[in-house]
Design a protein around this motif. Structure first.
Motif, PDB file in Angstrom:
ATOM      1  N   ILE A 101       0.861  -1.176   0.000  1.00 38.78           N
ATOM      2  CA  ILE A 101       0.000   0.000   0.000  1.00 38.78           C
ATOM      3  C   ILE A 101       0.905   1.237   0.000  1.00 38.78           C
ATOM      4  CG2 ILE A 101      -1.866   1.222   1.176  1.00 38.78           C
ATOM      5  CD1 ILE A 101      -2.539  -1.691   0.118  1.00 38.78           C
ATOM      6  N   VAL A 102       0.812   2.023  -1.057  1.00 38.46           N
ATOM      7  CA  VAL A 102       1.699   3.158  -1.271  1.00 38.46           C
ATOM      8  C   VAL A 102       1.213   4.398  -0.510  1.00 38.46           C
ATOM      9  CG1 VAL A 102       2.656   4.704  -3.039  1.00 38.46           C
ATOM     10  CG2 VAL A 102       2.349   2.274  -3.541  1.00 38.46           C
ATOM     11  N   ASP A 103      -0.113   4.518  -0.321  1.00 44.43           N
ATOM     12  CA  ASP A 103      -0.703   5.708   0.307  1.00 44.43           C
ATOM     13  C   ASP A 103      -1.616   5.261   1.450  1.00 44.43           C
ATOM     14  OD1 ASP A 103      -2.042   7.990   1.052  1.00 44.43           O
ATOM     15  OD2 ASP A 103      -2.882   8.410  -0.927  1.00 44.43           O
ATOM     16  N   ASP A 104      -1.113   5.340   2.691  1.00 46.33           N
ATOM     17  CA  ASP A 104      -1.912   4.873   3.832  1.00 46.33           C
ATOM     18  C   ASP A 104      -3.034   5.845   4.207  1.00 46.33           C
ATOM     19  OD1 ASP A 104      -0.482   6.858   5.146  1.00 46.33           O
ATOM     20  OD2 ASP A 104       0.519   5.478   6.532  1.00 46.33           O
ATOM     21  N   PRO A 107      -8.624   6.622   1.004  1.00 39.88           N
ATOM     22  CA  PRO A 107      -9.875   6.199   1.647  1.00 39.88           C
ATOM     23  C   PRO A 107     -10.309   4.779   1.282  1.00 39.88           C
ATOM     24  CG  PRO A 107     -10.301   7.917   0.008  1.00 39.88           C
ATOM     25  CD  PRO A 107      -8.824   7.772   0.112  1.00 39.88           C
ATOM     26  N   LEU A 108      -9.868   4.258   0.138  1.00 37.06           N
ATOM     27  CA  LEU A 108     -10.289   2.914  -0.255  1.00 37.06           C
ATOM     28  C   LEU A 108      -9.405   1.833   0.358  1.00 37.06           C
ATOM     29  CD1 LEU A 108     -12.319   1.255  -1.963  1.00 37.06           C
ATOM     30  CD2 LEU A 108     -10.501   1.126  -3.687  1.00 37.06           C
ATOM     31  N   ILE A 109      -8.081   1.958   0.209  1.00 34.78           N
ATOM     32  CA  ILE A 109      -7.208   0.868   0.653  1.00 34.78           C
ATOM     33  C   ILE A 109      -6.161   1.276   1.676  1.00 34.78           C
ATOM     34  CG2 ILE A 109      -7.556  -0.444  -1.481  1.00 34.78           C
ATOM     35  CD1 ILE A 109      -4.626   0.414  -2.243  1.00 34.78           C
ATOM     36  N   GLY A 110      -6.147   2.540   2.078  1.00 32.75           N
ATOM     37  CA  GLY A 110      -5.145   2.989   3.053  1.00 32.75           C
ATOM     38  C   GLY A 110      -5.160   2.192   4.349  1.00 32.75           C
ATOM     39  N   SER A 111      -6.342   1.733   4.763  1.00 31.35           N
ATOM     40  CA  SER A 111      -6.458   0.982   6.013  1.00 31.35           C
ATOM     41  C   SER A 111      -5.796  -0.395   5.939  1.00 31.35           C
ATOM     42  CB  SER A 111      -7.941   0.822   6.395  1.00 31.35           C
ATOM     43  OG  SER A 111      -8.609  -0.010   5.451  1.00 31.35           O
ATOM     44  N   LEU A 112      -5.440  -0.841   4.740  1.00 33.93           N
ATOM     45  CA  LEU A 112      -4.799  -2.146   4.569  1.00 33.93           C
ATOM     46  C   LEU A 112      -3.283  -2.071   4.725  1.00 33.93           C
ATOM     47  CD1 LEU A 112      -6.708  -3.394   1.378  1.00 33.93           C
ATOM     48  CD2 LEU A 112      -7.468  -3.453   3.755  1.00 33.93           C
ATOM     49  N   LEU A 135      -1.193   6.673  -7.593  1.00 33.15           N
ATOM     50  CA  LEU A 135      -0.863   5.277  -7.368  1.00 33.15           C
ATOM     51  C   LEU A 135      -1.077   4.988  -5.883  1.00 33.15           C
ATOM     52  CD1 LEU A 135       0.489   2.593  -8.322  1.00 33.15           C
ATOM     53  CD2 LEU A 135       2.643   3.603  -7.556  1.00 33.15           C
ATOM     54  N   THR A 136      -1.865   3.966  -5.566  1.00 33.67           N
ATOM     55  CA  THR A 136      -2.124   3.649  -4.160  1.00 33.67           C
ATOM     56  C   THR A 136      -1.659   2.251  -3.770  1.00 33.67           C
ATOM     57  OG1 THR A 136      -4.400   3.003  -4.719  1.00 33.67           O
ATOM     58  CG2 THR A 136      -4.039   5.278  -3.968  1.00 33.67           C
ATOM     59  N   GLY A 137      -1.391   1.387  -4.759  1.00 30.14           N
ATOM     60  CA  GLY A 137      -0.907   0.045  -4.468  1.00 30.14           C
ATOM     61  C   GLY A 137      -0.066  -0.485  -5.603  1.00 30.14           C
ATOM     62  N   LYS A 138       0.977  -1.252  -5.263  1.00 32.65           N
ATOM     63  CA  LYS A 138       1.850  -1.855  -6.276  1.00 32.65           C
ATOM     64  C   LYS A 138       2.355  -3.198  -5.753  1.00 32.65           C
ATOM     65  CE  LYS A 138       6.028   0.473  -4.641  1.00 32.65           C
ATOM     66  NZ  LYS A 138       7.185   1.301  -5.005  1.00 32.65           N
ATOM     67  N   SER A 139       2.905  -4.006  -6.674  1.00 37.62           N
ATOM     68  CA  SER A 139       3.463  -5.295  -6.268  1.00 37.62           C
ATOM     69  C   SER A 139       4.716  -5.576  -7.086  1.00 37.62           C
ATOM     70  CB  SER A 139       2.441  -6.412  -6.470  1.00 37.62           C
ATOM     71  OG  SER A 139       2.289  -6.682  -7.854  1.00 37.62           O
ATOM     72  N   ASP A 140       5.347  -6.700  -6.766  1.00 42.16           N
ATOM     73  CA  ASP A 140       6.545  -7.118  -7.501  1.00 42.16           C
ATOM     74  C   ASP A 140       6.242  -7.431  -8.959  1.00 42.16           C
ATOM     75  OD1 ASP A 140       7.983  -6.880  -5.183  1.00 42.16           O
ATOM     76  OD2 ASP A 140       8.037  -9.036  -4.760  1.00 42.16           O
ATOM     77  N   ILE A 141       4.986  -7.810  -9.257  1.00 43.21           N
ATOM     78  CA  ILE A 141       4.670  -8.206 -10.632  1.00 43.21           C
ATOM     79  C   ILE A 141       3.838  -7.173 -11.392  1.00 43.21           C
ATOM     80  CG2 ILE A 141       4.873 -10.667 -10.144  1.00 43.21           C
ATOM     81  CD1 ILE A 141       1.800 -10.809 -10.180  1.00 43.21           C
ATOM     82  N   CYS A 142       3.378  -6.124 -10.693  1.00 44.78           N
ATOM     83  CA  CYS A 142       2.544  -5.122 -11.358  1.00 44.78           C
ATOM     84  C   CYS A 142       2.780  -3.762 -10.700  1.00 44.78           C
ATOM     85  CB  CYS A 142       1.077  -5.524 -11.252  1.00 44.78           C
ATOM     86  SG  CYS A 142      -0.084  -4.331 -11.945  1.00 44.78           S
ATOM     87  N   GLY A 143       3.172  -2.801 -11.506  1.00 42.09           N
ATOM     88  CA  GLY A 143       3.486  -1.468 -10.982  1.00 42.09           C
ATOM     89  C   GLY A 143       2.270  -0.677 -10.532  1.00 42.09           C
ATOM     90  N   ILE A 144       1.076  -1.021 -11.043  1.00 38.83           N
ATOM     91  CA  ILE A 144      -0.150  -0.308 -10.670  1.00 38.83           C
ATOM     92  C   ILE A 144      -1.203  -1.342 -10.263  1.00 38.83           C
ATOM     93  CG2 ILE A 144      -1.936   1.335 -11.374  1.00 38.83           C
ATOM     94  CD1 ILE A 144       0.047   2.409 -13.494  1.00 38.83           C
ATOM     95  N   GLY A 156      -9.804   2.204  -8.235  1.00 39.05           N
ATOM     96  CA  GLY A 156      -9.629   0.938  -8.924  1.00 39.05           C
ATOM     97  C   GLY A 156      -8.636   0.047  -8.210  1.00 39.05           C
ATOM     98  N   VAL A 157      -8.929  -1.259  -8.247  1.00 37.82           N
ATOM     99  CA  VAL A 157      -7.992  -2.264  -7.748  1.00 37.82           C
ATOM    100  C   VAL A 157      -7.859  -3.349  -8.816  1.00 37.82           C
ATOM    101  CG1 VAL A 157      -8.378  -1.834  -5.290  1.00 37.82           C
ATOM    102  CG2 VAL A 157      -9.820  -3.514  -6.457  1.00 37.82           C
TER     103      VAL A 157
END
Length: 181
Positions: A101-104, A107-112, A135-144, A156-157
């Motif tokens: 989680i890039v942005d804590d 409002p959608l995913i910050g709590s995660l 950008l609010t979430g990223k992973s090793d296999i996907c930048g967005i 969006g997720v």
């Protein structure tokens, strides 16, 4: 409070409606060819699906002035309609993914935050954010893995919060309910 699910012919669409009902939210699954003026909801979930060419009128729903949550294909439709880019993912099919989680404060995913385990398909993915999105979430296999445009209540997720393999999927729907209130 009513949040409708737009059916983009995805295999998990029925689970999105069920997740909302389990939270006590009134919901209906509607066809993606439904005219925008016939939609009477406090928020919309744009479901996943096999093909952006079969996303019906989803692009028109972005102008309804209600919060939208795009899941997988739904997120790609939002990005594509608003000037971002979508392309094939290097990873391909479904996998268990750890999303950072890039942005804590989101409002959608910050709590995660700081990270969450999700079930995601990367056949296609957002490659470039549309203007105004963060950008609010990223992973090793996907930048967005996740994106938000708070001023327009567009979220969006890439993953599927409605499936059991996603650890904190219910929290995503709870947070979206709060956004819609």
């Amino acid at each position: 409070m009513r949040i409708d699910v737009v059916d983009n012919h995805g295999q998990f669409t029925h689970l999105e409606g069920r997740a909302l009902r389990d939270l006590g939210i009134e919901t209906e699954t509607i066809d993606n060819e439904t005219p925008p003026e016939e939609i009477d909801a406090d928020g919309l979930v744009l479901s996943g699906g096999p093909d952006i060419e079969r996303a019906g009128r989803c692009g028109e729903y972005l102008d309804l002035d209600i919060p939208l949550l795009g899941i997988c294909l739904g997120m790609q439709v939002i990005a594509d309609e608003l000037g971002g880019s979508v392309g094939s993912g290097e990873y391909g099919g479904y996998a268990d993914v750890t999303v950072e989680i890039v942005d804590d404060e989101d409002p959608l995913i910050g709590s995660l935050a700081p990270e969450t385990r999700v079930w995601a398909s990367h056949g296609d993915e957002v490659k470039e954010l549309p203007e105004g999105f963060s950008l609010t979430g990223k992973s090793d296999i996907c930048g967005i893995e996740a994106m938000s445009f708070e001023e327009r209540d567009l979220y969006g997720v890439q993953w599927h919060p409605e499936v059991a393999h996603t650890e904190e999927g219910e929290a995503v729907f709870e947070n979206f309910r709060t956004i819609c209130e």
